[in-house]
Every structure is written in structure tokens, then in C-alpha cells.
Design a protein around this motif. Sequence first.
Motif, mmCIF file in Angstrom:
data_model
loop_
_atom_site.group_PDB
_atom_site.id
_atom_site.type_symbol
_atom_site.label_atom_id
_atom_site.label_comp_id
_atom_site.label_asym_id
_atom_site.label_seq_id
_atom_site.Cartn_x
_atom_site.Cartn_y
_atom_site.Cartn_z
ATOM 1 N N TYR A 1 39.801 56.475 45.717
ATOM 2 C CA TYR A 1 39.065 55.900 46.730
ATOM 3 C C TYR A 1 39.946 54.510 47.744
ATOM 4 C CZ TYR A 1 35.013 55.651 43.691
ATOM 5 O OH TYR A 1 34.277 55.625 42.441
ATOM 6 N N VAL A 2 39.993 54.100 48.854
ATOM 7 C CA VAL A 2 40.826 53.579 48.721
ATOM 8 C C VAL A 2 40.945 52.308 48.812
ATOM 9 C CG1 VAL A 2 40.773 55.139 51.394
ATOM 10 C CG2 VAL A 2 39.540 52.721 50.989
ATOM 11 N N GLN A 3 42.100 51.720 49.357
ATOM 12 C CA GLN A 3 42.716 50.518 48.262
ATOM 13 C C GLN A 3 41.123 49.254 48.481
ATOM 14 O OE1 GLN A 3 46.585 48.645 48.147
ATOM 15 N NE2 GLN A 3 46.099 46.984 47.593
ATOM 16 N N SER A 4 40.636 49.013 49.998
ATOM 17 C CA SER A 4 39.973 48.426 50.876
ATOM 18 C C SER A 4 38.536 48.444 49.887
ATOM 19 C CB SER A 4 39.482 48.543 52.252
ATOM 20 O OG SER A 4 38.815 50.176 51.931
ATOM 21 N N ASN A 5 38.646 49.466 50.049
ATOM 22 C CA ASN A 5 36.849 49.620 48.633
ATOM 23 C C ASN A 5 36.448 49.416 47.718
ATOM 24 O OD1 ASN A 5 34.425 51.241 47.933
ATOM 25 N ND2 ASN A 5 34.628 53.161 47.838
ATOM 26 N N VAL A 6 37.971 49.745 46.406
ATOM 27 C CA VAL A 6 38.277 48.849 45.179
ATOM 28 C C VAL A 6 38.135 47.304 45.788
ATOM 29 C CG1 VAL A 6 39.511 49.409 43.200
ATOM 30 C CG2 VAL A 6 39.260 51.066 44.005
ATOM 31 N N SER A 7 39.040 46.961 46.771
ATOM 32 C CA SER A 7 38.738 44.911 46.607
ATOM 33 C C SER A 7 37.562 44.779 47.171
ATOM 34 C CB SER A 7 39.735 45.052 47.114
ATOM 35 O OG SER A 7 41.341 45.172 47.582
ATOM 36 N N GLN A 8 36.821 45.178 47.981
ATOM 37 C CA GLN A 8 35.502 44.860 48.358
ATOM 38 C C GLN A 8 33.819 45.174 47.123
ATOM 39 O OE1 GLN A 8 33.377 47.477 51.333
ATOM 40 N NE2 GLN A 8 32.288 45.668 51.794
ATOM 41 N N ARG A 9 34.004 45.793 46.580
ATOM 42 C CA ARG A 9 33.698 46.549 45.257
ATOM 43 C C ARG A 9 33.650 45.250 44.451
ATOM 44 N NH1 ARG A 9 32.058 51.853 44.379
ATOM 45 N NH2 ARG A 9 30.464 51.118 42.787
ATOM 46 N N MET A 10 35.169 44.729 43.948
ATOM 47 C CA MET A 10 35.504 43.769 42.524
ATOM 48 C C MET A 10 35.294 42.438 43.367
ATOM 49 S SD MET A 10 37.020 45.022 40.213
ATOM 50 C CE MET A 10 37.485 43.583 39.754
ATOM 51 N N LYS A 11 35.331 42.404 44.883
ATOM 52 C CA LYS A 11 34.437 40.939 45.801
ATOM 53 C C LYS A 11 33.595 40.941 45.372
ATOM 54 C CE LYS A 11 34.485 37.179 48.309
ATOM 55 N NZ LYS A 11 33.891 36.532 47.092
ATOM 56 N N ILE A 12 32.176 42.194 45.580
ATOM 57 C CA ILE A 12 30.797 41.819 45.304
ATOM 58 C C ILE A 12 30.322 41.726 44.098
ATOM 59 C CG2 ILE A 12 29.204 43.780 44.805
ATOM 60 C CD1 ILE A 12 30.321 45.257 47.712
ATOM 61 N N LEU A 13 30.929 41.917 42.845
ATOM 62 C CA LEU A 13 30.803 42.082 41.277
ATOM 63 C C LEU A 13 31.197 40.159 41.102
ATOM 64 C CD1 LEU A 13 30.056 43.229 38.349
ATOM 65 C CD2 LEU A 13 32.986 43.623 38.238
ATOM 66 N N GLU A 14 32.211 39.979 41.497
ATOM 67 C CA GLU A 14 32.723 38.267 41.486
ATOM 68 C C GLU A 14 31.735 37.885 41.916
ATOM 69 O OE1 GLU A 14 37.685 37.959 41.328
ATOM 70 O OE2 GLU A 14 36.807 38.513 43.014
ATOM 71 N N ASP A 15 31.164 37.899 43.079
ATOM 72 C CA ASP A 15 30.372 37.386 43.791
ATOM 73 C C ASP A 15 28.993 37.065 42.848
ATOM 74 O OD1 ASP A 15 31.731 36.347 46.013
ATOM 75 O OD2 ASP A 15 31.366 38.193 47.402
ATOM 76 N N GLU A 16 28.168 39.160 42.698
ATOM 77 C CA GLU A 16 26.878 38.989 41.587
ATOM 78 C C GLU A 16 26.573 38.003 40.679
ATOM 79 O OE1 GLU A 16 25.168 42.980 39.740
ATOM 80 O OE2 GLU A 16 26.296 42.948 41.062
#
Length: 121
Positions: free
Chosen positions: A21-36
Motif C-alpha cells: 500500500y502507499v504510506q498515506s493510505n496506511v496512515s489514513q486507515r490508522m487515523k480512521i481506526l483511532e477515530d472510530e
Amino acid sequence: MIFKPVADLHSISRAAEKLDYVQSNVSQRMKILEDELVAHLLIRSNRGVKLTKEGTKLYKYAEDILKLMQDAKSSINKDKWIEYLVIGATQTVSATMLPKIFLLFMKDNNKIGVSMKTQDR
């Protein structure tokens, strides 16, 4: 699951590389998980990431979830999915004794995968 590779590799960029994956995708998914979860899971620094207390709790659940998924796959389609034996041991035992034991075990059990974990301290 993206969270576990990030935690295992202590790095968003290395997890992205491993997952292709691209790094920005992983960072964004981690942020979404933390928000959830309404919780910070990672402590980010220029040397990588470390798990927070909440991240450590989630990591244990992630291991259980992945194990249950493997068990379900093995149970539903035994010809396609192999079962896994996971062994935890110190680094000394892992380096000296387990390779011989694994070889003997795998000789008679080629339908079972073997995974080993050591604890860094």
C-alpha cells in the motif's frame, strides 16, 4: 488488517511496504481506526511508532481475531487452508532448541503451519 503489521514492524512506512500500500493510505486507515475507537493507538515519532496502552489492548484482540479467522478457514475448507501451531519462547530457546523440534514436527505434519514468537525485552 492494517493495524497489526504497523504494530509488529513499529513503522507505518514498513507496514505499507509489506502490505503493498502507499504510506498515506496506511496512515489514513490508522487515523480512521483511532477515530472510530476514540482512542490514540500509536505514539508516532521520527523513529517509528510505539503502541499506547489502548494500542496494546487492541493488539491482543487483533491477534485473537486473526487466529479465529485462520481457524474458521481451516475448519471450512481443510484442503485449501492449513492449521497453524504458534509457539512462544525466549530468544535463546528459539535459536537453540526449536529449529530441531520444528524439523521433526514438520516431517510428520506437513498440513500444519508453524509460527514462532519471541518477546523482545
